[in-house]
Design a protein around this motif. Structure first.
Motif, PDB file in Angstrom:
ATOM      1  N   VAL A  41      20.996  19.407  84.091  1.00  2.00           N
ATOM      2  CA  VAL A  41      19.746  18.149  84.015  1.00  2.00           C
ATOM      3  C   VAL A  41      19.423  17.779  85.078  1.00  2.00           C
ATOM      4  N   GLU A  42      17.992  17.684  85.495  1.00  2.00           N
ATOM      5  CA  GLU A  42      17.374  17.608  87.007  1.00  2.00           C
ATOM      6  C   GLU A  42      17.342  16.210  87.012  1.00  2.00           C
ATOM      7  N   LEU A  43      17.807  15.517  88.153  1.00  2.41           N
ATOM      8  CA  LEU A  43      17.746  14.212  88.540  1.00  2.41           C
ATOM      9  C   LEU A  43      16.778  13.870  89.672  1.00  2.41           C
ATOM     10  N   ALA A  44      16.347  15.002  90.138  1.00  7.16           N
ATOM     11  CA  ALA A  44      15.284  14.842  91.344  1.00  7.16           C
ATOM     12  C   ALA A  44      14.398  16.114  91.286  1.00  7.16           C
ATOM     13  N   ASP A  45      13.215  16.257  92.003  1.00  3.27           N
ATOM     14  CA  ASP A  45      12.317  17.338  92.198  1.00  3.27           C
ATOM     15  C   ASP A  45      12.999  18.580  92.750  1.00  3.27           C
ATOM     16  N   PRO A  46      13.440  19.482  91.953  1.00  4.92           N
ATOM     17  CA  PRO A  46      14.276  20.786  92.537  1.00  4.92           C
ATOM     18  C   PRO A  46      13.667  21.404  93.669  1.00  4.92           C
ATOM     19  N   THR A  47      12.201  21.085  93.931  1.00  4.95           N
ATOM     20  CA  THR A  47      11.609  21.551  95.284  1.00  4.95           C
ATOM     21  C   THR A  47      11.459  20.950  96.454  1.00  4.95           C
ATOM     22  N   ARG A  79      14.733   7.163  86.385  1.00  9.13           N
ATOM     23  CA  ARG A  79      13.513   7.553  85.313  1.00  9.13           C
ATOM     24  C   ARG A  79      14.049   8.851  84.744  1.00  9.13           C
ATOM     25  N   ARG A  80      14.085   9.979  85.903  1.00  4.99           N
ATOM     26  CA  ARG A  80      14.678  11.111  85.327  1.00  4.99           C
ATOM     27  C   ARG A  80      15.881  11.238  84.448  1.00  4.99           C
ATOM     28  N   ALA A  81      16.985  10.338  84.885  1.00  7.66           N
ATOM     29  CA  ALA A  81      18.301  10.370  83.975  1.00  7.66           C
ATOM     30  C   ALA A  81      17.872   9.992  82.615  1.00  7.66           C
ATOM     31  N   ARG A  82      17.010   9.025  82.337  1.00  8.53           N
ATOM     32  CA  ARG A  82      16.579   8.527  81.197  1.00  8.53           C
ATOM     33  C   ARG A  82      15.832   9.495  80.453  1.00  8.53           C
ATOM     34  N   LEU A  85      18.536  12.237  79.538  1.00 10.11           N
ATOM     35  CA  LEU A  85      19.338  11.898  78.606  1.00 10.11           C
ATOM     36  C   LEU A  85      18.874  11.479  77.065  1.00 10.11           C
ATOM     37  N   ASP A  86      17.462  11.303  77.269  1.00 13.62           N
ATOM     38  CA  ASP A  86      16.647  11.104  75.872  1.00 13.62           C
ATOM     39  C   ASP A  86      16.421  12.412  75.256  1.00 13.62           C
ATOM     40  N   ALA A  87      16.390  13.397  76.054  1.00 10.04           N
ATOM     41  CA  ALA A  87      16.148  14.808  75.549  1.00 10.04           C
ATOM     42  C   ALA A  87      17.414  15.268  75.041  1.00 10.04           C
ATOM     43  N   VAL A  88      18.588  14.757  75.559  1.00 16.50           N
ATOM     44  CA  VAL A  88      19.862  15.441  74.971  1.00 16.50           C
ATOM     45  C   VAL A  88      20.251  14.629  73.717  1.00 16.50           C
ATOM     46  N   LEU A  89      20.051  13.125  73.637  1.00 20.16           N
ATOM     47  CA  LEU A  89      20.184  12.659  72.478  1.00 20.16           C
ATOM     48  C   LEU A  89      19.435  13.054  71.327  1.00 20.16           C
ATOM     49  N   ALA A  91      18.122  16.013  70.817  1.00 23.21           N
ATOM     50  CA  ALA A  91      18.793  17.435  70.612  1.00 23.21           C
ATOM     51  C   ALA A  91      20.035  17.302  69.604  1.00 23.21           C
ATOM     52  N   LEU A  92      20.814  16.215  69.997  1.00 23.31           N
ATOM     53  CA  LEU A  92      22.024  15.875  69.272  1.00 23.31           C
ATOM     54  C   LEU A  92      21.606  15.394  67.990  1.00 23.31           C
ATOM     55  N   ALA A  93      20.807  14.273  67.913  1.00 19.36           N
ATOM     56  CA  ALA A  93      20.500  13.701  66.547  1.00 19.36           C
ATOM     57  C   ALA A  93      20.060  14.812  65.577  1.00 19.36           C
ATOM     58  N   SER A  94      19.238  15.896  66.154  1.00 20.05           N
ATOM     59  CA  SER A  94      18.814  16.745  65.261  1.00 20.05           C
ATOM     60  C   SER A  94      20.008  17.489  64.572  1.00 20.05           C
ATOM     61  N   GLU A  95      21.014  17.551  65.154  1.00 24.90           N
ATOM     62  CA  GLU A  95      22.170  18.153  64.601  1.00 24.90           C
ATOM     63  C   GLU A  95      23.298  17.096  63.949  1.00 24.90           C
ATOM     64  N   GLN A  96      22.824  15.720  63.633  1.00 27.81           N
ATOM     65  CA  GLN A  96      23.658  14.629  63.154  1.00 27.81           C
ATOM     66  C   GLN A  96      24.656  14.320  63.995  1.00 27.81           C
ATOM     67  N   PHE A  97      24.451  14.393  65.616  1.00 30.99           N
ATOM     68  CA  PHE A  97      25.570  13.700  66.243  1.00 30.99           C
ATOM     69  C   PHE A  97      24.954  12.652  67.121  1.00 30.99           C
ATOM     70  N   SER A  98      25.744  11.616  67.155  1.00 29.46           N
ATOM     71  CA  SER A  98      25.408  10.393  67.804  1.00 29.46           C
ATOM     72  C   SER A  98      26.531   9.927  68.861  1.00 29.46           C
ATOM     73  N   PRO A  99      26.564  10.618  69.952  1.00 30.31           N
ATOM     74  CA  PRO A  99      27.563  10.021  70.881  1.00 30.31           C
ATOM     75  C   PRO A  99      27.518   8.684  71.450  1.00 30.31           C
ATOM     76  N   ARG A 100      28.668   7.975  71.389  1.00 31.55           N
ATOM     77  CA  ARG A 100      28.919   6.577  71.905  1.00 31.55           C
ATOM     78  C   ARG A 100      29.540   6.472  73.138  1.00 31.55           C
ATOM     79  N   ARG A 101      30.050   7.637  73.749  1.00 34.95           N
ATOM     80  CA  ARG A 101      30.585   7.503  75.057  1.00 34.95           C
ATOM     81  C   ARG A 101      30.161   8.575  76.149  1.00 34.95           C
ATOM     82  N   CYS A 102      30.230   8.424  77.263  1.00 32.24           N
ATOM     83  CA  CYS A 102      29.708   9.573  78.185  1.00 32.24           C
ATOM     84  C   CYS A 102      30.772   9.555  79.243  1.00 32.24           C
TER      85      CYS A 102
END
Length: 202
Positions: A41-47, A79-82, A85-89, A91-102
């Motif tokens: 996951v990218e949290l800043a502009d990699p360039t 902003r990037r972290a949100r 994480l939204d993209a991860v969640l 992708a997980l929801a499409s497979e019926q996973f709903s994590p509650r802890r990180c």
């Protein structure tokens, strides 16, 4: 994805660096979890090196500019972290996973002083860089209803052993074996993230 694990308990684990993080999601029974997602996951502009190391970039700036620069970097990382994480969640929801802890791997856990003091100490700048991105990830997780669990890197094997009921040596071996069927990348970053996820899963 595609491990065949469905609808079980799941948890996220994250090992962060300057500007990015390794993220691993485990799911299934605590005694025998499977990796169901892993990504960078990218949290800043990699360039942009200044974006990846904002405290270093601000070190020699006049105080008003340094303060504004760090404030902008914090806002961008959040902003990037949100978004990541939204993209991860999603992708997980499409497979019926709903994590509650990180599980978020941390350094020593030493509290940092005010920004002026940080910028006056190169050692504190290094510490602040890591905490900057970990804090953005923790806040993003909490805002999405995923409770952040901060775990010191040096305590990971012992914490995993206590949570799972196996030896620390066996915990390390099991985490290493998770990557056997996945192929690369399964280096130290992914292993640390997976162990943090395992602890959070428990």
């Amino acid at each position: 994805m595609g491990t065949g694990v469905r609808r079980g308990m799941s948890a996220i684990g994250i090992e962060s660096h300057s500007g990015w993080a390794a993220l691993v999601v485990l799911a299934g029974p605590v005694g025998a979890p499977a990796v169901v997602l892993r990504r960078r996951v990218e949290l800043a502009d990699p360039t942009d090196q200044a974006a990846k190391q904002p405290f270093h970039a601000a070190e020699d700036l006049p105080w008003p500019e340094a303060k504004a620069f760090i404030a902008a970097a914090v806002s961008d990382a959040r902003r990037r972290a949100r978004e990541e994480l939204d993209a991860v969640l999603h992708a997980l929801a499409s497979e019926q996973f709903s994590p509650r802890r990180c599980g978020i791997v941390t350094a020593s856990g030493r509290a940092l002083p005010d920004l002026r003091s940080i910028l006056a100490s190169h050692a504190l700048i290094h510490a602040a860089e890591g905490e900057h991105f970990r804090k953005a990830l923790a806040e993003a997780a909490e805002s999405r209803g995923v409770a952040p669990v901060r775990i010191s890197r040096k305590e990971l094997p012992e914490r995993a052993a206590a949570a799972i009921g196996i030896s620390a040596k066996e915990a390390v071996r099991r985490v290493s074996s998770f990557g056997a069927a996945l192929g690369p990348p399964w280096a130290s970053d992914q292993k640390l993230a997976a162990m943090a996820a395992w602890i959070a899963l428990r």
